[in-house]
Motif scaffolding. Structure first.
Motif, PDB file in Angstrom:
ATOM      1  N   ARG A  12       0.619  -1.457   0.107  1.00 37.17           N
ATOM      2  CA  ARG A  12       0.188   0.062   0.088  1.00 37.17           C
ATOM      3  C   ARG A  12       0.776   1.251   0.110  1.00 37.17           C
ATOM      4  O   ARG A  12       0.350   2.437  -0.121  1.00 37.17           O
ATOM      5  CB  ARG A  12      -0.850  -0.048   1.277  1.00 37.17           C
ATOM      6  N   VAL A  13       2.235   1.248   0.023  1.00 39.36           N
ATOM      7  CA  VAL A  13       2.869   2.476   0.322  1.00 39.36           C
ATOM      8  C   VAL A  13       2.994   3.198  -1.108  1.00 39.36           C
ATOM      9  O   VAL A  13       3.414   4.413  -1.094  1.00 39.36           O
ATOM     10  CB  VAL A  13       4.597   1.931   0.939  1.00 39.36           C
ATOM     11  N   THR A  14       2.493   2.507  -2.129  1.00 41.38           N
ATOM     12  CA  THR A  14       2.553   3.297  -3.363  1.00 41.38           C
ATOM     13  C   THR A  14       1.285   3.890  -3.650  1.00 41.38           C
ATOM     14  O   THR A  14       1.152   4.437  -4.964  1.00 41.38           O
ATOM     15  CB  THR A  14       3.212   2.454  -4.680  1.00 41.38           C
ATOM     16  N   GLU A  15       0.388   3.844  -2.696  1.00 42.23           N
ATOM     17  CA  GLU A  15      -0.771   4.469  -2.890  1.00 42.23           C
ATOM     18  C   GLU A  15      -0.552   5.991  -3.258  1.00 42.23           C
ATOM     19  O   GLU A  15       0.279   6.658  -2.701  1.00 42.23           O
ATOM     20  CB  GLU A  15      -1.810   4.490  -1.673  1.00 42.23           C
ATOM     21  N   ILE A  16      -1.577   6.545  -4.048  1.00 47.44           N
ATOM     22  CA  ILE A  16      -1.211   7.966  -4.455  1.00 47.44           C
ATOM     23  C   ILE A  16      -2.401   8.891  -3.784  1.00 47.44           C
ATOM     24  O   ILE A  16      -3.626   8.661  -3.820  1.00 47.44           O
ATOM     25  CB  ILE A  16      -1.396   8.178  -6.028  1.00 47.44           C
ATOM     26  N   TYR A  21      -0.843  14.250  -5.944  1.00 48.32           N
ATOM     27  CA  TYR A  21      -0.102  13.208  -6.859  1.00 48.32           C
ATOM     28  C   TYR A  21       1.103  12.554  -6.278  1.00 48.32           C
ATOM     29  O   TYR A  21       2.143  12.343  -7.001  1.00 48.32           O
ATOM     30  CB  TYR A  21      -0.002  13.878  -8.238  1.00 48.32           C
ATOM     31  N   MET A  22       1.020  12.534  -4.908  1.00 52.33           N
ATOM     32  CA  MET A  22       2.200  11.836  -4.193  1.00 52.33           C
ATOM     33  C   MET A  22       1.765  10.848  -3.640  1.00 52.33           C
ATOM     34  O   MET A  22       0.630  10.732  -3.096  1.00 52.33           O
ATOM     35  CB  MET A  22       2.774  12.862  -3.344  1.00 52.33           C
ATOM     36  N   SER A  23       2.911   9.821  -3.165  1.00 51.50           N
ATOM     37  CA  SER A  23       2.402   8.559  -2.251  1.00 51.50           C
ATOM     38  C   SER A  23       2.636   8.865  -0.776  1.00 51.50           C
ATOM     39  O   SER A  23       3.420  10.090  -0.532  1.00 51.50           O
ATOM     40  CB  SER A  23       3.438   7.502  -2.667  1.00 51.50           C
ATOM     41  N   PRO A  24       2.247   8.348   0.350  1.00 44.80           N
ATOM     42  CA  PRO A  24       2.300   8.757   1.450  1.00 44.80           C
ATOM     43  C   PRO A  24       3.803   8.788   1.851  1.00 44.80           C
ATOM     44  O   PRO A  24       4.221   9.792   2.535  1.00 44.80           O
ATOM     45  CB  PRO A  24       1.628   7.476   2.249  1.00 44.80           C
ATOM     46  N   PRO A  25       4.787   8.045   1.487  1.00 39.51           N
ATOM     47  CA  PRO A  25       6.165   8.383   1.755  1.00 39.51           C
ATOM     48  C   PRO A  25       6.661   9.346   1.149  1.00 39.51           C
ATOM     49  O   PRO A  25       7.533  10.220   1.850  1.00 39.51           O
ATOM     50  CB  PRO A  25       6.923   7.096   1.356  1.00 39.51           C
ATOM     51  N   GLU A  26       6.255   9.785   0.199  1.00 40.92           N
ATOM     52  CA  GLU A  26       6.697  11.048  -0.436  1.00 40.92           C
ATOM     53  C   GLU A  26       6.073  12.216   0.027  1.00 40.92           C
ATOM     54  O   GLU A  26       6.798  13.398   0.213  1.00 40.92           O
ATOM     55  CB  GLU A  26       6.194  11.109  -2.312  1.00 40.92           C
ATOM     56  N   PHE A  27       4.930  12.348   0.500  1.00 39.50           N
ATOM     57  CA  PHE A  27       4.114  13.318   1.237  1.00 39.50           C
ATOM     58  C   PHE A  27       4.850  13.537   2.518  1.00 39.50           C
ATOM     59  O   PHE A  27       5.128  14.642   2.830  1.00 39.50           O
ATOM     60  CB  PHE A  27       2.738  13.241   1.386  1.00 39.50           C
TER      61      PHE A  27
END
Length: 496
Positions: A12-16, A21-27
């Motif tokens: 699920r870590v690549t959910e947007i 338009y960012m995944s949770p880790p990116e956010f």
């Protein structure tokens, strides 16, 4: 609201996150980087706690991203955080070691902080401009299945190679009404059957338009709403068929959002890769056939070349219909045996694919309806079309080829069936494919309808036309179409 973009290796870590338009880790990495910069301006009592918390979030998020794959959009975020880290952490380390705390004077720290925040902000902006595409949820009552088949026409030599024994081959992807899959079912990769195929096709498409491949690295990460080889919908109903030819250099998956929407409403969509024309075609044996045709830049010469390319595509479309018309073909015995209604078939295409659809319909009366998605009608204009036709065109500007609308109008007026031309305000040439979902929202390129409205407008008009022509559903088709733009209706008895 969260949109799932599943990948088997990272869960699920690549959910947007919709809108960002960012995944949770990116956010979280972006949030940690901002907090690291802002901590310097907080009251002294809060600085240590915020700095430590921000640093921890940033480090953990970066570790996760390094495992699942860091997109280039995150590099400015990490760079801004790296520049800010020594200034944020140095006072804490000095205080712990008993040394006097050192802090840059405010008139030095302020422009440095602003510069770091500007660098960090570049990441979310880039993620918005070049996102991992999030496909709209199909609105019909069916779930969507998909499968890929490859066919060789033994009667046609391959005109793009010198080998006299080489025969014309096509790769076809089918989207069809399916039973609802279990919640954890793996969704189909966009642009290919595997991530490797998706990246090969994505890189080839980027080269076609002169973009570095890394700019659209989010595209092959995307997944759609289809499930490969899902069981066909129950009930024994036979479904009308819609064939699709992509634009020049385009690929079979370029209109996936559109195809999934049609399939969810009970149509089977068969989209073609045209080898040596499509940007990249990955065959079943792993070989990749890359495009050989290319624009010369000379409008008149390109128009002459396009006549031959259109003829090849039209023959491909007729060949695929022949294959689909044989229910005993091994390639489609599972799951579509007996479920294709090839007595109700539409032929469609985008750009030069639209021209191929018009040409195929002239030559092959098995096609019952035609949809041209902003395609200049290359090739001969005779015989006249005998099928109802819908032509969707972009907004006409001074840059539009002045021959386009007159030639298209002539073809529609000569038809012996009622035809429709709908000019969609705010649409550009790439509005009629998946481009708005993953390209920067530049109006001259993808139109001004937006990422949500673009696929809706195209699908709504084509569904209304298909329901009227293939399913003979009664209703005010002209009224539905005219709600979306400037509509011209050409009746065979009046020529208007």
């Amino acid at each position: 609201m969260w949109h799932r973009v599943p990948r088997p290796e990272d869960g699920r870590v690549t959910e947007i996150i919709a809108g960002l338009y960012m995944s949770p880790p990116e956010f979280l990495a972006s949030l940690g980087a901002v907090a690291l910069v802002v901590a310097r301006w907080l009251p002294p009592a809060a600085r240590p706690r915020v700095t430590i918390a921000a640093g921890a979030v940033l480090v953990l998020s970066t570790i996760v991203l390094s495992v699942v794959g860091i997109r280039w959009q995150m590099l400015p975020v990490l760079a801004g955080a790296a520049v800010a880290s020594p200034f944020a952490l140095s006072p804490l380390l000095r205080r712990r070691s008993g040394q006097p705390a050192w802090r840059a004077r405010w008139w030095l720290a302020l422009p440095a902080s602003v510069a770091c925040l500007g660098l960090i902000a570049t990441g979310p902006v880039a993620a918005w401009a070049f996102p991992v595409p999030v496909f709209p949820e199909p609105s019909g009552r069916f779930a969507v299945g998909t499968r890929v088949v490859q066919w060789t026409d033994p009667r046609r030599p391959e005109s793009f190679t010198a080998d006299p024994h080489d025969r014309r081959m096509v790769v076809v992807q089918l989207w069809y009404p399916a039973r609802k899959s279990p919640a954890g079912a793996q969704r189909a990769q966009y642009l290919g059957r595997t991530e490797h195929e998706a990246r090969t096709v994505s890189d080839a498409l980027a080269r076609e338009v002169g973009l570095p491949g890394f700019l659209v690295d989010g595209v092959p990460r995307a997944h759609t709403h289809s499930v490969f080889d899902a069981p066909v919908a129950g009930g024994g109903e036979r479904f009308p068929v819609v064939l699709f030819s992509p634009g020049s250099g385009g690929v079979r998956t370029q209109n996936t959002a559109w195809a999934e929407e049609l399939a969810s409403h009970g149509y089977v969509v068969a989209a073609l890769d045209h080898p040596y024309d499509s940007a990249a075609v990955v065959l079943a044996d792993g070989r990749t056939i890359r495009a050989k045709i290319a624009s010369t830049g000379d409008r008149d010469k390109d128009a002459e070349l396009a006549v031959d390319w259109t003829a090849v595509r039209a023959a491909d479309l007729s060949f695929v219909l022949t294959q689909l018309d044989h229910p005993d073909r091994d390639e489609i015995t599972d799951p579509l045996t007996g479920r294709l209604d090839t007595s109700r078939v539409a032929v469609t295409g985008h750009s030069i694919g639209g021209a191929a659809a018009l040409q195929a319909a002239r030559q092959d009366r098995r096609f019952d309806a035609v949809i041209d998605l902003d395609g200049y009608p290359h090739g001969p204009t005779s015989p006249a079309l005998h099928q109802p036709t819908l032509a969707l065109t972009q907004a006409i500007t001074p840059e539009t080829d002045p021959r386009y609308i007159p030639r298209l109008t002539m073809a529609l007026k000569r038809s012996t069936a009622t035809s429709y031309r709908l000019t969609v305000p705010g649409a550009a040439h790439l509005t009629f494919m998946d481009g708005p979902l993953y390209l920067p929202p530049v109006p001259s390129t993808v139109g001004s309808l937006g990422r949500t409205e673009s696929p809706h407008v195209v699908a709504a008009n084509t569904l209304a036309f298909l329901d009227s022509t293939l399913r003979h559903e009664h209703g005010d088709l002209a009224g539905v179409l005219s709600a979306y733009g400037d509509l011209s209706v050409h009746h065979p008895d009046s020529g208007r």
